[in-house]
Every structure is written in C-alpha cells, then in structure tokens.
Design a protein around this motif. Structure first.
Motif, PDB file in Angstrom:
ATOM      1  N   UNK A  78       7.415  28.333  -0.661  1.00  0.00           N
ATOM      2  CA  UNK A  78       6.079  28.134  -0.245  1.00  0.00           C
ATOM      3  C   UNK A  78       5.805  27.313   0.909  1.00  0.00           C
ATOM      4  N   UNK A  79       6.992  26.228   1.355  1.00  0.00           N
ATOM      5  CA  UNK A  79       7.316  25.275   2.511  1.00  0.00           C
ATOM      6  C   UNK A  79       7.160  26.366   3.769  1.00  0.00           C
ATOM      7  N   UNK A  80       8.032  27.398   3.612  1.00  0.00           N
ATOM      8  CA  UNK A  80       8.295  28.265   4.841  1.00  0.00           C
ATOM      9  C   UNK A  80       7.178  29.018   5.097  1.00  0.00           C
ATOM     10  N   UNK A  81       6.598  29.501   4.097  1.00  0.00           N
ATOM     11  CA  UNK A  81       5.114  30.183   4.179  1.00  0.00           C
ATOM     12  C   UNK A  81       4.194  29.480   4.979  1.00  0.00           C
ATOM     13  N   UNK A  82       3.928  27.999   4.225  1.00  0.00           N
ATOM     14  CA  UNK A  82       2.875  27.329   5.004  1.00  0.00           C
ATOM     15  C   UNK A  82       3.211  27.143   6.471  1.00  0.00           C
ATOM     16  N   UNK A  83       4.484  26.833   6.812  1.00  0.00           N
ATOM     17  CA  UNK A  83       4.819  26.727   8.188  1.00  0.00           C
ATOM     18  C   UNK A  83       4.620  27.790   9.008  1.00  0.00           C
ATOM     19  N   UNK A  84       4.963  29.080   8.514  1.00  0.00           N
ATOM     20  CA  UNK A  84       4.504  30.019   9.405  1.00  0.00           C
ATOM     21  C   UNK A  84       3.344  30.452   9.486  1.00  0.00           C
ATOM     22  N   UNK A  85       2.372  30.230   8.370  1.00  0.00           N
ATOM     23  CA  UNK A  85       1.031  30.083   8.524  1.00  0.00           C
ATOM     24  C   UNK A  85       0.326  29.303   9.702  1.00  0.00           C
ATOM     25  N   UNK A  86       0.847  27.896   9.656  1.00  0.00           N
ATOM     26  CA  UNK A  86       0.383  26.982  10.597  1.00  0.00           C
ATOM     27  C   UNK A  86       0.522  27.526  11.825  1.00  0.00           C
ATOM     28  N   UNK A  87       1.950  27.975  11.913  1.00  0.00           N
ATOM     29  CA  UNK A  87       2.233  28.407  13.615  1.00  0.00           C
ATOM     30  C   UNK A  87       1.342  29.369  13.916  1.00  0.00           C
ATOM     31  N   UNK A  88       0.929  30.405  13.309  1.00  0.00           N
ATOM     32  CA  UNK A  88       0.070  31.706  13.390  1.00  0.00           C
ATOM     33  C   UNK A  88      -1.250  31.188  13.887  1.00  0.00           C
ATOM     34  N   UNK A  89      -1.941  30.116  13.096  1.00  0.00           N
ATOM     35  CA  UNK A  89      -3.129  29.535  13.253  1.00  0.00           C
ATOM     36  C   UNK A  89      -3.164  28.919  14.425  1.00  0.00           C
ATOM     37  N   UNK A  90      -2.214  28.010  14.906  1.00  0.00           N
ATOM     38  CA  UNK A  90      -2.228  27.559  16.179  1.00  0.00           C
ATOM     39  C   UNK A  90      -2.101  28.168  17.267  1.00  0.00           C
ATOM     40  N   UNK A  91      -1.529  29.349  17.227  1.00  0.00           N
ATOM     41  CA  UNK A  91      -1.103  30.176  18.400  1.00  0.00           C
ATOM     42  C   UNK A  91      -2.317  31.182  18.591  1.00  0.00           C
ATOM     43  N   UNK A  92      -3.353  31.036  17.736  1.00  0.00           N
ATOM     44  CA  UNK A  92      -4.450  32.036  18.020  1.00  0.00           C
ATOM     45  C   UNK A  92      -5.609  31.227  18.675  1.00  0.00           C
TER      46      UNK A  92
END
Length: 92
Positions: A78-92
């Motif tokens: 879950x920690x890895x998934x949350x980090x990936x989602x945050x990075x994706x949202x930040x880049x948009x």
C-alpha cells in the motif's frame, strides 16, 4: 623468539570456558578476508552506528537480503501504491 616451544601443558579451546563460548557463538560462520572500498566500508560503519549494531553484522544482513527474494507485506504494498499515485497526481 624461541626455536621451540613447549605445548605439553596447553589446553584445547573447547576446554577453556571463554574460548569455548566464542566457538559456540560462531557456529555456522566463517572468518574471511575481504577487500572493500574505503567509502563503502565507511558507509556501512556509519549506518551500523546509527542502527546500534556492528558493521560486519550489517554487511552480513545486506548480503543475506540480496540472496532472498524480497517479500512485501500488505502495508509495504500500500505504501508503494500510495507513493506512485502521489507522484502521478503531482506530475499532472
């Protein structure tokens, strides 16, 4: 230095209590000589000090971990998934 020494009164390590204890504790381990880059060794010493453990123990732990495939528990996933989602949202 003498040419000859008298070992007739010497005892085996297993018959000397503190040496026997050291031998028992080291079962399954081997003493080796290894050449490491100074910066690598310094890094392991610093990390080991921060963790409150010996640097050789830390090196052994890292080597052992590299031999075993990493198994992630649910919290780590879950920690890895949350980090990936945050990075994706930040880049948009």
């Amino acid at each position: 230095m003498r040419k000859e020494y008298d070992f007739s009164k010497s005892r085996r390590a297993k018959d000397v209590s503190h040496l026997a204890k050291l031998q028992a504790e080291s079962q399954g381990k081997s003493r080796i000589t290894i050449m490491l880059d100074n910066d690598v060794l310094d890094t392991f010493r610093d990390k080991a000090d921060a963790k409150g453990m010996g640097y050789q123990t830390l090196i052994n732990q890292v080597l052992r971990d590299s031999l075993n495939p990493q198994v992630m528990d649910e919290a780590q996933i879950y920690k890895v998934i949350r980090k990936a989602i945050r990075e994706e949202l930040r880049d948009k």
